[in-house]
Design an enzyme around this catalytic site. Sequence first.
Site, PDB file in Angstrom:
ATOM      1  N   SER A  23       0.840  -1.196   0.000  1.00  0.00           N
ATOM      2  CA  SER A  23       0.000   0.000   0.000  1.00  0.00           C
ATOM      3  C   SER A  23       0.880   1.253   0.000  1.00  0.00           C
ATOM      4  O   SER A  23       1.962   1.242   0.590  1.00  0.00           O
ATOM      5  CB  SER A  23      -0.847  -0.038   1.279  1.00  0.00           C
ATOM      6  N   PRO A  24       0.415   2.327  -0.648  1.00  0.00           N
ATOM      7  CA  PRO A  24       1.235   3.542  -0.652  1.00  0.00           C
ATOM      8  C   PRO A  24       1.455   4.072   0.762  1.00  0.00           C
ATOM      9  O   PRO A  24       0.537   4.093   1.575  1.00  0.00           O
ATOM     10  CB  PRO A  24       0.402   4.529  -1.481  1.00  0.00           C
ATOM     11  N   CYS A  26       3.384   7.364   2.674  1.00  0.00           N
ATOM     12  CA  CYS A  26       4.175   8.600   2.724  1.00  0.00           C
ATOM     13  C   CYS A  26       5.403   8.385   3.585  1.00  0.00           C
ATOM     14  O   CYS A  26       5.318   7.767   4.654  1.00  0.00           O
ATOM     15  CB  CYS A  26       3.370   9.722   3.368  1.00  0.00           C
ATOM     16  N   ALA A  58       1.760   8.675  -1.804  1.00  0.00           N
ATOM     17  CA  ALA A  58       1.055   9.837  -2.347  1.00  0.00           C
ATOM     18  C   ALA A  58       2.083  10.836  -2.878  1.00  0.00           C
ATOM     19  O   ALA A  58       2.904  11.355  -2.121  1.00  0.00           O
ATOM     20  CB  ALA A  58       0.213  10.479  -1.258  1.00  0.00           C
ATOM     21  N   GLN A 101       0.927   6.527  -6.692  1.00  0.00           N
ATOM     22  CA  GLN A 101      -0.331   7.196  -6.328  1.00  0.00           C
ATOM     23  C   GLN A 101      -0.126   8.694  -6.515  1.00  0.00           C
ATOM     24  O   GLN A 101       0.800   9.269  -5.938  1.00  0.00           O
ATOM     25  CB  GLN A 101      -0.648   6.896  -4.864  1.00  0.00           C
ATOM     26  N   TYR A 183      -8.363  13.877   1.525  1.00  0.00           N
ATOM     27  CA  TYR A 183      -7.612  14.821   0.696  1.00  0.00           C
ATOM     28  C   TYR A 183      -8.553  15.482  -0.322  1.00  0.00           C
ATOM     29  O   TYR A 183      -9.772  15.326  -0.234  1.00  0.00           O
ATOM     30  CB  TYR A 183      -6.395  14.114   0.081  1.00  0.00           C
ATOM     31  N   ARG A 231      -8.061   5.088  -5.432  1.00  0.00           N
ATOM     32  CA  ARG A 231      -8.344   4.678  -4.052  1.00  0.00           C
ATOM     33  C   ARG A 231      -9.473   5.575  -3.560  1.00  0.00           C
ATOM     34  O   ARG A 231      -9.363   6.804  -3.597  1.00  0.00           O
ATOM     35  CB  ARG A 231      -7.091   4.841  -3.189  1.00  0.00           C
ATOM     36  N   LEU A 302      -5.691  -3.298   8.081  1.00  0.00           N
ATOM     37  CA  LEU A 302      -5.492  -4.371   9.056  1.00  0.00           C
ATOM     38  C   LEU A 302      -5.600  -5.766   8.433  1.00  0.00           C
ATOM     39  O   LEU A 302      -6.273  -6.633   8.966  1.00  0.00           O
ATOM     40  CB  LEU A 302      -6.432  -4.195  10.247  1.00  0.00           C
TER      41      LEU A 302
HETATM   42  C1  FMN Z   1       3.491   5.451   7.277  1.00  0.00           C
HETATM   43  C2  FMN Z   1       2.196   5.429   6.511  1.00  0.00           C
HETATM   44  C3  FMN Z   1       2.041   6.276   5.427  1.00  0.00           C
HETATM   45  C4  FMN Z   1       0.861   6.225   4.658  1.00  0.00           C
HETATM   46  N1  FMN Z   1       0.766   6.980   3.503  1.00  0.00           N
HETATM   47  C5  FMN Z   1      -0.267   6.764   2.669  1.00  0.00           C
HETATM   48  C6  FMN Z   1      -0.274   7.313   1.364  1.00  0.00           C
HETATM   49  O1  FMN Z   1       0.684   7.933   0.916  1.00  0.00           O
HETATM   50  N2  FMN Z   1      -1.382   7.110   0.586  1.00  0.00           N
HETATM   51  C7  FMN Z   1      -2.434   6.355   1.023  1.00  0.00           C
HETATM   52  O2  FMN Z   1      -3.415   6.185   0.286  1.00  0.00           O
HETATM   53  N3  FMN Z   1      -2.425   5.784   2.244  1.00  0.00           N
HETATM   54  C8  FMN Z   1      -1.369   5.954   3.055  1.00  0.00           C
HETATM   55  N4  FMN Z   1      -1.318   5.309   4.251  1.00  0.00           N
HETATM   56  C9  FMN Z   1      -2.405   4.372   4.584  1.00  0.00           C
HETATM   57  C10 FMN Z   1      -2.018   2.969   4.145  1.00  0.00           C
HETATM   58  O3  FMN Z   1      -1.769   2.902   2.749  1.00  0.00           O
HETATM   59  C11 FMN Z   1      -3.107   1.954   4.536  1.00  0.00           C
HETATM   60  O4  FMN Z   1      -4.271   2.245   3.799  1.00  0.00           O
HETATM   61  C12 FMN Z   1      -3.414   1.979   6.024  1.00  0.00           C
HETATM   62  O5  FMN Z   1      -2.214   2.043   6.785  1.00  0.00           O
HETATM   63  C13 FMN Z   1      -4.184   0.735   6.447  1.00  0.00           C
HETATM   64  O6  FMN Z   1      -3.465  -0.425   6.083  1.00  0.00           O
HETATM   65  P1  FMN Z   1      -2.595  -1.287   7.131  1.00  0.00           P
HETATM   66  O7  FMN Z   1      -3.545  -1.676   8.236  1.00  0.00           O
HETATM   67  O8  FMN Z   1      -2.124  -2.455   6.321  1.00  0.00           O
HETATM   68  O9  FMN Z   1      -1.474  -0.438   7.650  1.00  0.00           O
HETATM   69  C14 FMN Z   1      -0.181   5.363   5.041  1.00  0.00           C
HETATM   70  C15 FMN Z   1      -0.027   4.544   6.172  1.00  0.00           C
HETATM   71  C16 FMN Z   1       1.152   4.554   6.882  1.00  0.00           C
HETATM   72  C17 FMN Z   1       1.298   3.615   8.057  1.00  0.00           C
END
Ligand code: FMN
Length: 368
Positions: A23-24, A26, A58, A101, A183, A231, A302
């Site tokens: 997943s993307p 930042c 992003a 993204q 956003y 997304r 999750l």
């Molecule tokens: C460090 C970090 C940076 C993130 N940056 C982005 C992002 O750039 N674009 C985005 O759509 N979601 C971003 N997210 C959300 C994740 O892509 C993901 O949707 C969210 O953490 C839930 O998934 P997970 O439970 O596997 O962590 C970020 C999450 C984390 C932890």
Amino acid sequence: MSSALFSPYWLAGLELANRIVVSPMCQYSANDGSANDWHLMHLGMLANSGAGLVVVEATHVERHGRITHGCLGLYSDDNAVALERVIASCRHRGTAKFGIQIAHAGRKASSQRPWEGGGALKSGHDPWQTIAASPIPFGDNWHTPREVTEDDMARVQDAFVSAARRALDIGFDAIELHMAHGYLMHGFMSPISNRRTDQYGGSLDNRLRFPLAIARAVRGAVPQSIPLGARITGSDWREGGLTPDDAVAIARAMQKEGLDFICISSGGVAADIRNPATPGYNVPIAQRVKKEVGIPTRTVGLIIAPDQAETIVAGGQADLVAAARAFLDDPHWGWHAARALGAEVQRPPQYARAGPKLWAPAAAKTKA
Ligand SMILES: Cc1cc2nc3c(=O)[nH]c(=O)nc-3n(C[C@H](O)[C@H](O)[C@H](O)COP(=O)(O)O)c2cc1C
């Protein structure tokens, strides 16, 4: 037993080795939007994680569309040169395909890095005027955005198209529009943040007008062979906000604009809203979108354990699963999932000796 999670998948003209997506995320570590050695290390590590696709964080289409001073951008030629160096190396050395993204942070722009507090930038830290569907701050002590004008819309649309063109020149395999997490685009879609009384506010059709214009314009610039998706939010998790019914309608509208996939995420539209903390909390919404719209569907949130991811894909709840934090915790998550599910995964030759043979003696001992 063959694994559904490790079965190949086609998105438009792109073949993915498996259904696992990083997943993307930042990194808040760029220099005026330009990638550097941090990104080379971070993305290089994930290039060999076992995921079929890594989606770069992003990446903002205009300088003032960045979340923080450290966010990636594709608003200048310097940004493109820097990102091309990183991605060329990752693609050459790694096993994953690479997507990007592209985003505009809207009213959540001009903020601190998470480790600096994560709130709005204070005076003295070079804050800037943010823009959003309506002049409503994201939360207490956040900047009050300026309401987006038609001129802003034209400029932002051009910026999305030009960022997509730069992404294609860099050689990305897939492009994703960030239309979630509060956003700019999600801010237009949600009745919580969009209180406009013109043709961009009110009904869902009106609230979708600008995001759909962006999708249409970017699609016009991205060849059909390159997967283009979005997304979106599956729920605002607040009464009066976007619901799973809306997510179905939004996905359908995006599909009509020619998008190749939808990623169901959720939350983030206002500072005081929290997402559920249950495993796979977006999965039921993704399942509805996949079934009712019939668009290739990814989900996230999750999804941590290999058997959980396997169940989601094998049960037809989503076509692709994305994980974020699990990959930060274990950058070889895909390798370990393959081992758990008895599947094969591609590894770079330098690491071949860490393959299944390493674990064979331990497995034999357990059986004995
Ligand atoms: C460090 C970090 C940076 C993130 N940056 C982005 C992002 O750039 N674009 C985005 O759509 N979601 C971003 N997210 C959300 C994740 O892509 C993901 O949707 C969210 O953490 C839930 O998934 P997970 O439970 O596997 O962590 C970020 C999450 C984390 C932890």
